[in-house]
Design an enzyme around this catalytic site. Structure first.
Site, short mmCIF file in Angstrom:
data_model
loop_
_atom_site.label_atom_id
_atom_site.label_comp_id
_atom_site.label_asym_id
_atom_site.label_seq_id
_atom_site.Cartn_x
_atom_site.Cartn_y
_atom_site.Cartn_z
N ILE A 139 1.10 -1.66 -0.02
CA ILE A 139 0.48 -0.31 0.30
C ILE A 139 0.75 1.17 0.05
O ILE A 139 1.47 1.16 0.51
CB ILE A 139 -1.10 0.30 1.56
CG1 ILE A 139 -1.64 -1.56 1.27
CG2 ILE A 139 -2.05 1.17 1.03
CD1 ILE A 139 -2.34 -1.39 0.21
N LYS A 140 0.86 2.40 -0.53
CA LYS A 140 1.81 2.84 -0.97
C LYS A 140 1.49 4.26 -0.45
O LYS A 140 -0.06 4.38 0.05
CB LYS A 140 1.47 4.23 -2.56
CG LYS A 140 2.25 2.84 -3.64
CD LYS A 140 2.43 3.65 -4.95
CE LYS A 140 3.54 4.68 -5.24
NZ LYS A 140 3.71 4.92 -6.78
N VAL A 141 1.93 5.42 0.22
CA VAL A 141 1.69 5.81 1.71
C VAL A 141 2.64 6.82 1.10
O VAL A 141 3.94 6.79 1.15
CB VAL A 141 2.21 4.83 2.55
CG1 VAL A 141 1.45 6.67 4.21
CG2 VAL A 141 0.60 4.09 2.88
#
Length: 380
Positions: A139-141
């Protein structure tokens, strides 16, 4: 064959991730060919990439048309994006299994309007993690202060995280701390650290674009000798900045704190070089690959950069070559009046704005397509 350069790059310790995704790539056999022939071991996506994918062709029409009527544009986009990412994860599952979870990841990004919202980021990341439901999704944050805090919580919960839009070495330091804090919290809770994975996406070429423009402005107002000295610094900031980031990686993933986590099964958080296509045609088209090669790194490249490297890239360990020289370049830039803190802060702000613009455009496209498909369906 030319792609042997890509295999050599992989063997030098750098994972090659494709900075592109669309449904045709996933369904045509093209991705499997790239995995086999080009040593591609992962994939990244972002709102800009999905915006382009949805704008071209009709590959998504059937799924959009069949979505529940009560879904809004944001929910419909999440439906198609998580479908593509889950499918891509399945294509890379053999890489993930063969490397025991070291590689084979596909990234999907939380919505850019959550960049400064820690709680909102955590909630959306949890939902995306559950919806894709693959061990090799990340998951890209975004690498904001709120994003770093969210990363600590997500790692502690067992969610793989790709922290993106990093430009500053100090911001990177806070992200490493968030990862280590999350691992320690997870370990203290009695949870396994094995198969936990994270990368820190450090952006490269955009640094030169901004610094070069500032140097040119200073040179235009300087005498001939100073102008030459200023222009001699052009094209050097990005690699120097990234090499300092790698030096920090080597420093932070060593010593007693890290060794205790490694003994419990933890993996390093690998630096990922992003924005590695060359923006200035005067520069070598694979400069941001060739100058940052080394162990425990990832380079996410668009298809054109992969093709260029396969054709003429040179493979040798460079990422920690002449770190003192990199430090000296940054010192020269500071002496010339280039404030790297200001540069990196502006690049983060602009990156967030760019992703938000792409996201807004994307949602508008989804809305238009949904209405058009509904009209066609009604006529039939």
């Amino acid at each position: 064959m030319a792609s042997s350069r890509l295999h050599a790059l992989h063997d030098a310790g750098q994972s090659i991730w494709l900075d592109f995704i669309d449904r045709r790539l996933l369904t045509s056999g093209e991705l499997d060919r790239r995995i086999r022939d080009e040593a591609i071991t992962g994939m990244t996506s972002n709102p800009t990439i999905f915006e382009k994918a949805l704008a071209e062709g009709s590959d998504y029409d059937e799924q959009l048309q069949g979505a529940p009527a009560e879904m809004d544009a944001r929910e419909r986009f999440e439906l198609v994006a998580t479908t593509d990412v889950a499918d891509a994860c399945d294509h890379f599952r053999s890489v993930y299994d063969a490397t025991h979870g070291e590689d084979g990841y596909v990234s999907i990004e939380v919505a850019p309007d959550l960049a400064h919202d820690e709680e909102g980021t955590v909630v959306e990341a949890r939902r995306l993690w559950a919806r894709v439901s693959r061990p090799n999704v990340m998951i890209k944050v975004p690498g904001t202060a709120a994003g770093a805090r969210a990363t600590r919580r997500l790692i502690a919960e067992g969610v793989n995280v790709n922290i993106t839009l990093l430009f500053s070495v100090e911001a990177y330091r806070s992200v490493i701390h968030a990862y280590l804090d999350g691992l320690e919290a997870r370990h203290a809770a009695g949870e396994s650290l094995e198969r936990m994975a994270s990368v820190a996406s450090f952006f490269v070429s955009r640094v030169d674009t901004e610094v070069d423009a500032r140097l040119e402005k200073l040179a235009a107002a300087a005498d001939a000798d100073r102008a030459r000295a200023l222009r001699a610094l052009q094209g050097r900031a990005a690699v120097a900045n990234a090499r300092m980031a790698y030096a920090l990686f080597q420093e932070m993933f060593a010593g007693a704190r890290w060794e205790a986590l490694a003994a419990a099964g933890a993996r390093v958080q690998r630096p990922l070089w992003a924005s590695t296509s060359t923006k200035n045609p005067a520069y070598r088209d694979v400069i941001y690959v060739e100058e940052l090669i080394g162990p425990h790194t990832v380079n996410t490249m668009p298809p054109a950069t992969i093709t260029a490297f396969a054709d003429h890239g040179v493979v040798e360990r460079t990422v920690d070559r002449d770190v003192n020289g990199a430090r000296a370049v940054l010192g020269e830039l500071a002496a010339a009046g280039i404030d790297m803190n200001d540069v990196t802060a502006l690049l983060l702000e602009n990156g967030l704005k760019s992703f938000q613009k792409s996201f807004d455009t994307l949602l508008a496209q989804v809305e238009r397509k949904t209405r058009a498909l509904s009209t066609v369906g009604g006529e039939e």
